[in-house]
Design an enzyme around this catalytic site. Structure first.
Site, short mmCIF file in Angstrom:
data_model
loop_
_atom_site.label_atom_id
_atom_site.label_comp_id
_atom_site.label_asym_id
_atom_site.label_seq_id
_atom_site.Cartn_x
_atom_site.Cartn_y
_atom_site.Cartn_z
CB SER A 1 18.01 12.88 -19.26
OG SER A 1 18.55 11.57 -17.22
CB CYS B 1 21.99 11.48 -26.27
SG CYS B 1 22.95 10.38 -24.85
CB ILE C 1 28.63 10.39 -25.41
CG1 ILE C 1 29.65 10.84 -26.89
CG2 ILE C 1 29.45 10.84 -24.14
CD1 ILE C 1 30.32 11.93 -26.88
CG HIS D 1 25.33 12.62 -28.48
ND1 HIS D 1 24.90 13.25 -27.87
CD2 HIS D 1 25.84 11.54 -27.99
CE1 HIS D 1 24.49 13.86 -26.74
NE2 HIS D 1 25.96 12.60 -26.49
CD GLU E 1 24.94 16.50 -30.80
OE1 GLU E 1 24.03 15.07 -31.20
OE2 GLU E 1 25.72 15.93 -29.52
#
Ligand code: GLN
Length: 197
Positions: free
Chosen positions: A54, A84, A139, A175, A177
């Site tokens: 981030s 996330c 994660i 997540h 994806e």
């Protein structure tokens, strides 16, 4: 549908594939464009802010002039899915001076708390609006610690919110994806996109 994936840093290709799968499930096609500079966000119908780091994402969004374009996209009522690290940047406050928060969704997050305690894990998650649990991969996930009154909590894990929605913005600590299940992308993009039409 023109879908933009913020690609200054983080897991971009998995999200592009998930958007394409979600679009196909609706009999639509998504043209996915990766965003590394300003001028592209205004062309996009939906935006995705992926996981990654981030502090790096935040710095690049500011230096490339993309940050105000994302804010204008949300002000126009267009959908965003932030996952996330993407959620950390989209939040109202991440309590870390290296992250310049975009304040797209009225939550505060703790970048490290959840991650340090639990590191990485996968769990079946009950999500509002989905019939079957979603296989959620966490994660080094951010903990959502405060939720404003206009924010709808879509899922919790051990009592803490891990999926939230406010207006056109959906944020997840996990997540979506990283599995072949595109129901979160579907929920974030197609429900809202159809509602706008
Ligand atoms: N902990 C990371 C951060 O602070 C986010 C982890 C991720 O996106 N998987 O940016």
């Amino acid at each position: 549908m023109q879908a933009g994936v913020i690609a200054v840093q983080g897991d971009v290709s998995e999200h592009a594939a998930a958007i394409e799968r979600a679009a196909a499930a609706h009999g639509e096609t998504a043209d996915v464009v990766e965003i590394r500079q300003s001028g592209i966000v205004p062309e996009c119908d939906v935006l995705l802010m992926p996981g990654g780091e981030s502090t790096a994402i935040s710095r690049l969004l500011q230096s490339e002039g993309i940050a105000p374009e994302i804010q204008a996209h949300v002000d126009a009522g267009k959908p965003v899915l932030a996952t996330c690290a993407g959620l950390i940047v989209a939040a109202e406050d991440a309590k870390d001076e290296r992250v310049q928060n975009l304040d797209l969704i009225d939550v505060t997050v703790d970048r490290n708390a959840f991650g340090r305690q639990k590191d990485s894990f996968e769990a079946p998650l009950d999500v509002k609006g989905l019939d079957e649990p979603f296989p959620a991969v966490f994660i080094r996930a951010p903990l959502i610690d405060e939720v404003g009154e206009d924010v709808e909590v879509l899922a919790t894990w051990e009592g803490d919110p891990v999926a939230v929605k406010q207006g056109p913005v959906v944020g997840t600590s996990f997540h979506p994806e990283l599995t072949s299940d595109s129901r979160i992308h579907d929920l974030a993009f197609f429900d809202t996109v159809e509602a706008l039409q």
